[in-house]
Design a protein around this motif. Structure first.
Motif, PDB file in Angstrom:
ATOM      1  N   PRO A 262      -8.857   0.343  -1.894  1.00  0.00           N
ATOM      2  CA  PRO A 262      -9.320  -0.247  -0.633  1.00  0.00           C
ATOM      3  C   PRO A 262      -9.990  -1.480  -0.629  1.00  0.00           C
ATOM      4  O   PRO A 262     -11.381  -1.384  -1.354  1.00  0.00           O
ATOM      5  N   GLY A 263      -9.709  -2.604  -0.032  1.00  0.00           N
ATOM      6  CA  GLY A 263     -10.765  -3.685  -0.143  1.00  0.00           C
ATOM      7  C   GLY A 263     -10.277  -4.757  -1.144  1.00  0.00           C
ATOM      8  O   GLY A 263     -10.988  -5.659  -1.295  1.00  0.00           O
ATOM      9  N   PHE A 264      -9.285  -4.168  -2.026  1.00  0.00           N
ATOM     10  CA  PHE A 264      -9.044  -5.173  -3.150  1.00  0.00           C
ATOM     11  C   PHE A 264      -7.946  -5.734  -2.838  1.00  0.00           C
ATOM     12  O   PHE A 264      -6.856  -5.007  -2.368  1.00  0.00           O
ATOM     13  N   GLY A 265      -7.708  -6.922  -3.175  1.00  0.00           N
ATOM     14  CA  GLY A 265      -6.452  -7.834  -3.318  1.00  0.00           C
ATOM     15  C   GLY A 265      -5.910  -7.927  -1.791  1.00  0.00           C
ATOM     16  O   GLY A 265      -6.590  -7.822  -0.529  1.00  0.00           O
ATOM     17  N   GLY A 266      -4.775  -7.318  -1.604  1.00  0.00           N
ATOM     18  CA  GLY A 266      -4.080  -7.055  -0.184  1.00  0.00           C
ATOM     19  C   GLY A 266      -4.505  -5.677   0.548  1.00  0.00           C
ATOM     20  O   GLY A 266      -4.028  -5.642   1.608  1.00  0.00           O
ATOM     21  N   SER A 267      -5.194  -4.959  -0.155  1.00  0.00           N
ATOM     22  CA  SER A 267      -5.511  -3.542   0.450  1.00  0.00           C
ATOM     23  C   SER A 267      -6.679  -3.846   1.403  1.00  0.00           C
ATOM     24  O   SER A 267      -7.743  -4.599   0.944  1.00  0.00           O
ATOM     25  N   THR A 268      -6.598  -3.092   2.425  1.00  0.00           N
ATOM     26  CA  THR A 268      -7.617  -3.037   3.575  1.00  0.00           C
ATOM     27  C   THR A 268      -8.646  -1.962   3.054  1.00  0.00           C
ATOM     28  O   THR A 268      -8.410  -0.992   2.651  1.00  0.00           O
ATOM     29  N   GLY A 269      -9.909  -1.997   3.907  1.00  0.00           N
ATOM     30  CA  GLY A 269     -10.933  -0.931   4.022  1.00  0.00           C
ATOM     31  C   GLY A 269     -11.857  -1.152   2.972  1.00  0.00           C
ATOM     32  O   GLY A 269     -12.124  -2.503   2.197  1.00  0.00           O
ATOM     33  N   VAL A 270     -12.815  -0.381   2.571  1.00  0.00           N
ATOM     34  CA  VAL A 270     -13.872  -0.365   1.610  1.00  0.00           C
ATOM     35  C   VAL A 270     -13.519   0.870   0.439  1.00  0.00           C
ATOM     36  O   VAL A 270     -13.163   2.002   0.849  1.00  0.00           O
ATOM     37  N   PRO A 271     -13.843   0.559  -0.539  1.00  0.00           N
ATOM     38  CA  PRO A 271     -13.410   1.676  -1.590  1.00  0.00           C
ATOM     39  C   PRO A 271     -14.787   2.896  -1.855  1.00  0.00           C
ATOM     40  O   PRO A 271     -15.322   3.116  -2.805  1.00  0.00           O
ATOM     41  N   PHE A 272     -14.756   3.510  -0.665  1.00  0.00           N
ATOM     42  CA  PHE A 272     -15.500   4.886  -1.043  1.00  0.00           C
ATOM     43  C   PHE A 272     -14.892   5.869  -1.190  1.00  0.00           C
ATOM     44  O   PHE A 272     -13.605   5.782  -1.100  1.00  0.00           O
ATOM     45  N   PRO A 273     -15.580   6.952  -1.746  1.00  0.00           N
ATOM     46  CA  PRO A 273     -14.484   8.117  -2.307  1.00  0.00           C
ATOM     47  C   PRO A 273     -13.455   8.607  -1.574  1.00  0.00           C
ATOM     48  O   PRO A 273     -12.466   8.829  -1.927  1.00  0.00           O
ATOM     49  N   GLN A 274     -13.849   8.963  -0.383  1.00  0.00           N
ATOM     50  CA  GLN A 274     -12.855   9.494   0.573  1.00  0.00           C
ATOM     51  C   GLN A 274     -11.544   8.461   0.620  1.00  0.00           C
ATOM     52  O   GLN A 274     -10.526   8.761   0.736  1.00  0.00           O
ATOM     53  N   ASN A 275     -12.121   7.192   0.996  1.00  0.00           N
ATOM     54  CA  ASN A 275     -10.886   6.190   0.968  1.00  0.00           C
ATOM     55  C   ASN A 275     -10.126   5.869  -0.194  1.00  0.00           C
ATOM     56  O   ASN A 275      -8.956   5.943  -0.093  1.00  0.00           O
ATOM     57  N   GLU A 276     -10.664   6.052  -1.281  1.00  0.00           N
ATOM     58  CA  GLU A 276     -10.171   6.211  -2.566  1.00  0.00           C
ATOM     59  C   GLU A 276      -9.014   7.425  -2.787  1.00  0.00           C
ATOM     60  O   GLU A 276      -7.934   7.069  -3.125  1.00  0.00           O
ATOM     61  N   ALA A 277      -9.448   8.407  -2.303  1.00  0.00           N
ATOM     62  CA  ALA A 277      -8.784   9.755  -2.431  1.00  0.00           C
ATOM     63  C   ALA A 277      -7.635   9.724  -1.412  1.00  0.00           C
ATOM     64  O   ALA A 277      -6.557  10.046  -1.750  1.00  0.00           O
ATOM     65  N   ASN A 278      -7.747   8.959  -0.328  1.00  0.00           N
ATOM     66  CA  ASN A 278      -6.804   8.981   0.696  1.00  0.00           C
ATOM     67  C   ASN A 278      -5.497   7.962   0.204  1.00  0.00           C
ATOM     68  O   ASN A 278      -4.365   7.977   0.486  1.00  0.00           O
ATOM     69  N   ALA A 279      -6.142   6.913  -0.539  1.00  0.00           N
ATOM     70  CA  ALA A 279      -5.128   5.832  -1.141  1.00  0.00           C
ATOM     71  C   ALA A 279      -4.494   6.479  -2.070  1.00  0.00           C
ATOM     72  O   ALA A 279      -3.109   6.353  -2.169  1.00  0.00           O
TER      73      ALA A 279
END
Length: 507
Positions: A262-279
């Protein structure tokens, strides 16, 4: 000095009440009184009243301005010929109010109580000492002028650290400036995947609403056995699927699914642990329900910090075929403490545990399947004492925790000492020397483990080695260590060749 003080009296706040005298000498004659209303002199009182009415009229006109402007427009008053006299009138009023403010300042300057108050207030703003704060609390005045008693800049707030530079330190790939600098390289890598490997780019929407940028290369039609296996790649903290670890299994002939944090390249959001797990979750669901892979045909491959999402996937989807972790670590905290000042230790501990708790080892222990750890012997990133000290590589701790959980009766003191000695080897010759020095019999180790598995068929942890001699435990410990970990003589960021990418060991 007198002119400056007069200016401060002009711009100073409205004093309403004095709760108590800031010095004992001022309290004489006021015995028994807890406080008193400030009584301004005649000039200050009258000018203050004028400014108060002007402020009230301004507030009234501000909130009624939409209706007032609509009325004036309908009457034809809003035109250039009529606005000029109005602007002159407004200018005259402002000049008069400025004169009234100066007169009020003069009246305040003549008041000893106000002079004492404004002196204390200015001193408190310059020197925010407890003594000065105690004095200024003796007065009741406009709160907008009250000196700040607490700010998040005074003590580093863990939440703000985690959500500002902490996150950017941990995931520099999410910084827009870096992405902009890498854009030509990323575009070239993406074009290569699409044009040379017939890659399919897909946008996945995670449960938190973040859009995840993915790339899928399908090798199932090539006829090879490896193409039937899907390798899902989890990149590092500055890695993108366009130029990252996705290329390693791709060169090995596997079907590959890469995705950006999340937040890298075309991905949206920010790379917090829960967002990472959701991705990671939506990527696996996509692989199953859209790409048609079963969990038993999926290998999770991660490099560096990608070990967090890989271990999360292994914990959450225990039926996956296997996990390969390259240059990864057991826990973020020791690495975070390494790069921060010692005085920040309590703050770093709280911040990591509360907001950035990348507990790879804890998650990996919940997975029962095959695991392969790849250790870079000259790793400069996940070592706590420098690349020359291979024993400070946190991959060692990940291996030890995994073996101690799965084989607690083998990883006793004797087994741990033998494995640590093997981990201290910095090249293949030293590694082989330690292994042969303990006279490890691979065939015997395999037979012991297979016999235990056949008789019990139990999940980890196993009790194998419970009634074994120390020599037997050492042999099994070294045998298992070499099966679970492979050394790669290079630095942290060197791309892993396809020749070094192997399926994990299976008994």
């Amino acid at each position: 000095m007198a002119g400056w003080m007069w200016l401060r009296c002009i711009l100073g706040p409205h004093l309403q009440r004095i709760h108590r005298s800031p010095d004992s000498s001022r309290s004489e004659g006021r015995a028994g009184r807890r406080g008193w209303t400030y009584q301004p002199r005649s000039l200050e009182r009258h000018t203050d009243s004028i400014i108060g009415w002007a402020s009230a009229l301004w507030s009234l006109s501000y909130y009624s301005s939409p209706l007032l402007l609509c009325y004036l427009y309908r009457k034809g008053y809003i035109c250039s010929s009529k606005l000029v006299p109005v602007s002159q009138y407004v200018g005259t009023v402002l000049v008069c109010l400025l004169g009234v403010a100066c007169l009020r300042g003069w009246g305040r300057w003549k008041s000893s109580e106000y002079l004492q108050f404004i002196t204390i207030l200015e001193e408190t703003k310059k020197n925010h000492t407890p003594a000065n704060k105690k004095k200024v609390r003796c007065y009741d005045f406009d709160f907008s002028h009250w000196p700040s008693d607490f700010s998040w800049t005074e003590v580093s707030n863990p939440f703000l650290i985690a959500h500002s530079f902490g996150r950017r330190m941990l995931y520099p790939g999410s910084v827009g400036l870096l992405q902009k600098a890498m854009r030509p390289m990323l575009q070239q890598g993406q074009a290569r995947l699409i044009e040379e490997f017939d890659g399919q780019r897909n946008k996945l929407v995670a449960c938190d609403g973040n859009e995840i940028d993915t790339m899928f290369v399908d090798r199932r039609g090539d006829g090879g056995q490896t193409g039937q296996t899907l390798v899902i790649c989890c990149e590092g903290n500055a890695g993108f699927y366009e130029v990252g670890c996705m290329n390693t299994p791709l060169e090995g002939g596997y079907s590959v699914l890469g995705w950006n944090h999340p937040g890298f390249g075309g991905s949206t959001g920010v790379p917090f642990p829960q967002n990472e797990a959701n991705a990671m979750d939506v990527v696996i669901q996509f692989a199953m329900h859209k790409l048609g892979f079963q969990l038993k045909d999926i290998v999770i491959y991660a490099w560096s910090i990608g070990g967090f999402t890989a271990s999360w996937a292994a914990m959450s989807y225990p039926e996956i075929q296997s996990v390969v972790l390259d240059a990864s670590f057991d826990d973020l905290l020791p690495l975070a403490l390494k790069v921060m000042p010692d005085s920040w230790r309590p703050l770093v501990q709280h911040t990591v545990r509360q907001y950035m708790n990348l507990n790879n080892a804890d998650q990996l222990l919940k997975y029962q399947g095959p695991v392969l750890l790849i250790r870079r012997t000259r790793d400069e990133i996940i070592t706590t004492a420098g690349p020359e000290d291979v024993m400070s590589n946190r991959g060692n701790d990940l291996l030890l925790k995994l073996l101690q959980f799965r084989y607690p009766k083998i990883m006793t003191d004797e087994g741990i000492r033998a494995v640590r000695q093997w981990l201290g080897s910095s090249n293949p010759l030293e590694e082989a020397s330690v292994y042969s020095g303990y006279e490890v019999d691979d065939d015997w180790c395999v037979s012991v483990l297979q016999s235990y598995q056949a008789e019990r068929d139990v999940v980890f942890p196993w009790s194998v080695g419970e009634d074994m001699t120390p020599e037997g435990r050492r042999q099994l410990a070294l045998f298992l260590a070499r099966k679970y970990m492979r050394n790669f003589e290079t630095t942290h960021c060197t791309p892993l060749p396809a020749s070094e990418f192997h399926p994990p060991w299976r008994l």
